[in-house]
Design a protein around this motif. Sequence first.
Motif, PDB file in Angstrom:
ATOM      1  N   SER A   1      -1.237 -12.429  -6.392  1.00 55.50           N
ATOM      2  CA  SER A   1      -0.503 -13.342  -5.508  1.00 55.50           C
ATOM      3  C   SER A   1      -1.312 -14.598  -5.205  1.00 55.50           C
ATOM      4  N   HIS A   2      -2.636 -14.495  -5.285  1.00 49.26           N
ATOM      5  CA  HIS A   2      -3.531 -15.563  -4.836  1.00 49.26           C
ATOM      6  C   HIS A   2      -3.162 -15.996  -3.416  1.00 49.26           C
ATOM      7  N   ASP A   3      -2.814 -15.013  -2.618  1.00 51.32           N
ATOM      8  CA  ASP A   3      -2.498 -15.249  -1.211  1.00 51.32           C
ATOM      9  C   ASP A   3      -2.958 -14.007  -0.445  1.00 51.32           C
ATOM     10  N   LEU A   4      -2.958 -14.097   0.867  1.00 47.62           N
ATOM     11  CA  LEU A   4      -3.395 -12.987   1.716  1.00 47.62           C
ATOM     12  C   LEU A   4      -2.133 -12.344   2.290  1.00 47.62           C
ATOM     13  N   LEU A   5      -1.727 -11.216   1.744  1.00 42.64           N
ATOM     14  CA  LEU A   5      -0.423 -10.622   2.071  1.00 42.64           C
ATOM     15  C   LEU A   5      -0.585  -9.568   3.169  1.00 42.64           C
ATOM     16  N   PRO A   6       0.384  -9.545   4.093  1.00 43.37           N
ATOM     17  CA  PRO A   6       0.224  -8.698   5.282  1.00 43.37           C
ATOM     18  C   PRO A   6       0.453  -7.215   5.014  1.00 43.37           C
ATOM     19  N   LEU A   7      -0.214  -6.413   5.799  1.00 42.48           N
ATOM     20  CA  LEU A   7      -0.081  -4.952   5.722  1.00 42.48           C
ATOM     21  C   LEU A   7       0.797  -4.460   6.871  1.00 42.48           C
ATOM     22  N   PRO A   8       1.484  -3.323   6.678  1.00 41.48           N
ATOM     23  CA  PRO A   8       2.153  -2.700   7.824  1.00 41.48           C
ATOM     24  C   PRO A   8       1.106  -2.082   8.753  1.00 41.48           C
ATOM     25  N   TYR A   9       1.327  -2.229  10.049  1.00 39.83           N
ATOM     26  CA  TYR A   9       0.335  -1.740  11.022  1.00 39.83           C
ATOM     27  C   TYR A   9       0.666  -0.303  11.402  1.00 39.83           C
ATOM     28  N   THR A  10       0.269   0.606  10.522  1.00 37.69           N
ATOM     29  CA  THR A  10       0.496   2.033  10.742  1.00 37.69           C
ATOM     30  C   THR A  10      -0.845   2.756  10.730  1.00 37.69           C
ATOM     31  N   ALA A  11      -0.837   3.983  11.261  1.00 37.54           N
ATOM     32  CA  ALA A  11      -2.066   4.787  11.268  1.00 37.54           C
ATOM     33  C   ALA A  11      -2.510   5.095   9.837  1.00 37.54           C
ATOM     34  N   ASP A  12      -1.537   5.365   8.970  1.00 35.87           N
ATOM     35  CA  ASP A  12      -1.880   5.665   7.571  1.00 35.87           C
ATOM     36  C   ASP A  12      -2.527   4.458   6.890  1.00 35.87           C
ATOM     37  N   THR A  13      -1.962   3.277   7.133  1.00 38.95           N
ATOM     38  CA  THR A  13      -2.517   2.078   6.497  1.00 38.95           C
ATOM     39  C   THR A  13      -3.907   1.776   7.049  1.00 38.95           C
ATOM     40  N   ALA A  14      -4.098   1.985   8.346  1.00 38.76           N
ATOM     41  CA  ALA A  14      -5.423   1.766   8.944  1.00 38.76           C
ATOM     42  C   ALA A  14      -6.457   2.678   8.284  1.00 38.76           C
ATOM     43  N   ALA A  15      -6.084   3.940   8.083  1.00 38.72           N
ATOM     44  CA  ALA A  15      -7.014   4.876   7.441  1.00 38.72           C
ATOM     45  C   ALA A  15      -7.282   4.468   5.999  1.00 38.72           C
ATOM     46  N   HIS A  16      -6.211   4.028   5.321  1.00 35.48           N
ATOM     47  CA  HIS A  16      -6.352   3.575   3.926  1.00 35.48           C
ATOM     48  C   HIS A  16      -7.294   2.369   3.848  1.00 35.48           C
ATOM     49  N   LEU A  17      -7.062   1.369   4.691  1.00 37.69           N
ATOM     50  CA  LEU A  17      -7.892   0.157   4.694  1.00 37.69           C
ATOM     51  C   LEU A  17      -9.334   0.498   5.049  1.00 37.69           C
ATOM     52  N   ALA A  18      -9.504   1.327   6.058  1.00 36.60           N
ATOM     53  CA  ALA A  18     -10.862   1.690   6.494  1.00 36.60           C
ATOM     54  C   ALA A  18     -11.622   2.411   5.379  1.00 36.60           C
ATOM     55  N   GLY A  19     -10.914   3.271   4.650  1.00 35.14           N
ATOM     56  CA  GLY A  19     -11.555   3.986   3.550  1.00 35.14           C
ATOM     57  C   GLY A  19     -12.058   3.044   2.473  1.00 35.14           C
TER      58      GLY A  19
END
Lengths: 258, 278
Positions: free
Chosen positions: B110-128
């Motif tokens: 995308s060459h852009d910074l695309l937003p994530l859904p703010y869920t507990a699962d996504t937070a764990a995924h991003l943190a990992g």
Amino acid sequence: MSLPLARLQHQFLQAIQGAETSLAEHIAPQPGRTPTERLHIYRRNSQSTCHNALQAIYPMTCAVLGPACFQTLAQHYARDHPAIHWNLNQYGTELPVWLTHPPDTFSALSDLPYLSDLSRLELLLHQAYYAADAAAFPAADYAALTAREQVQARLQLTPATGLLQTPWPVYAIWQHWQQHGTLPPTFHGLDAPDALCVHRAGLQPQVSRITNAACQLLTQLAQHSLATLATRSDVASAMPELPDYIARGWISHFILPR
Amino acid sequence: MSHPAPHPIHGVGIGLRTPHITQLIQQPDSAPWLEVLSDNFIHQSGLDLHLLDMICAAYPVTLHGVNLSLGGTTPLDTDYLQALKQLADRTQAAWISEHACFCHQGAAQSHDLLPLPYTADTAAHLAGRIRQTQDCLGQRILIENVSAYLTYKSSEMSEGEFLAEVLHQADCDLLLDVNNLYVNQRNLGTDPHAFIRAIPRERVREIHLAGFADQGDILIDAHNNPVAEPVWALYQQVLHDFPDTPTLIEWDNDLPPLQTLLAQATRAADLYHQTSRQ
């Protein structure tokens, strides 16, 4: 039902590239723009980034076409060749070939038959700038070879060295661009055809005019031994120039047959 | 091989942009520090790397990237991470920062910074993935809050709550982009003050300031203008909560002369020093 993260991201990238998706159904409604309109913001941002990258590589091509036409062309090019590498310096490398067979919308480009070669020169300059550094030719190692090994060697161009043979006066156009920052008022009467070697002199890309025989020789250097090339009438006249090409940093090393 | 300790980062720096490099080398006291866009120098050679070496001899630097796709679902690019680590060693960067977003999926960029859904699962995924990145780089990184033009129905929490959870789980720091807070407030009706309240103070290690493009009903995070007055006001409030936090002026498009950037940095430095603990 919410989309799994990978599915959501896949659909987002598809939407950015213009495909129809159901992603808008998963976007929260907000005052003002609709979910689809909000997705289009990302699409335009991505298009703008790719357009800017293309313009940076191909300033002369852009000047020939004019900004509006170039922008439209960039959008069509992006549809045919979407970005597939994070490094934007690697985007747009297919444009010179694409310009030889553009979509019907750009049939007027047939009136600009030189454009593909002009863009090819711009791409070679861009690639020379970002090419990997190369060590100096190992002259002592080559001198230490037996006479038989020396003629069996295949010389290799440096990563920054590129070649172009063209019936069009692209060198004169580039020279004018370098000196004035504009295209020549007319291309008629400019020197053509051209055989060009794009290389890096120190750290800056340069263009040198060479003979057709030299262009053929340098193009085939990596594939054939010096002994084979010496028998070829189309390149033989350029063979004595090889030491000069090595001194100018166009040739980085040699490979011996197994 | 041992390396000298990275240079300290204090005060207000500016983002390094290619047209300014020569002037910055010729005037080595132009800014207290510079932020280098790592993607412009990874796998590079030739003139760019030569000039970067000269810059790093004259200025303390940090590295800022846009292509790691920390929130992505495509496996992290380990070649990219290795190259980033080499660049960090070469530049003696004080720290490395990236974004809380995704950028690509499979081969599609995308060459852009695309937003994530703010869920507990996504937070764990991003943190990992941040932990994986930190393990590879051998250092804690900073992640930046991004500007956005949409949110997802599936989001379960605010952006501030989401990032606080990620910072905790990943044990990383925050690069707080004040312009992005304001852009999101205008575009999405979010509350920048709630965001700030959600973030643990000790996690904020750097602040970004930039200008946006105003399209009337929407603000585009284009980094093509001076910092807007409401963003200056918000920055002043942020400094009260996070005093002495190194701050950076970003400007990427329609790049002005270096002096314009430095004038923005001077204005930020005045606010920075007014609220300093000293």
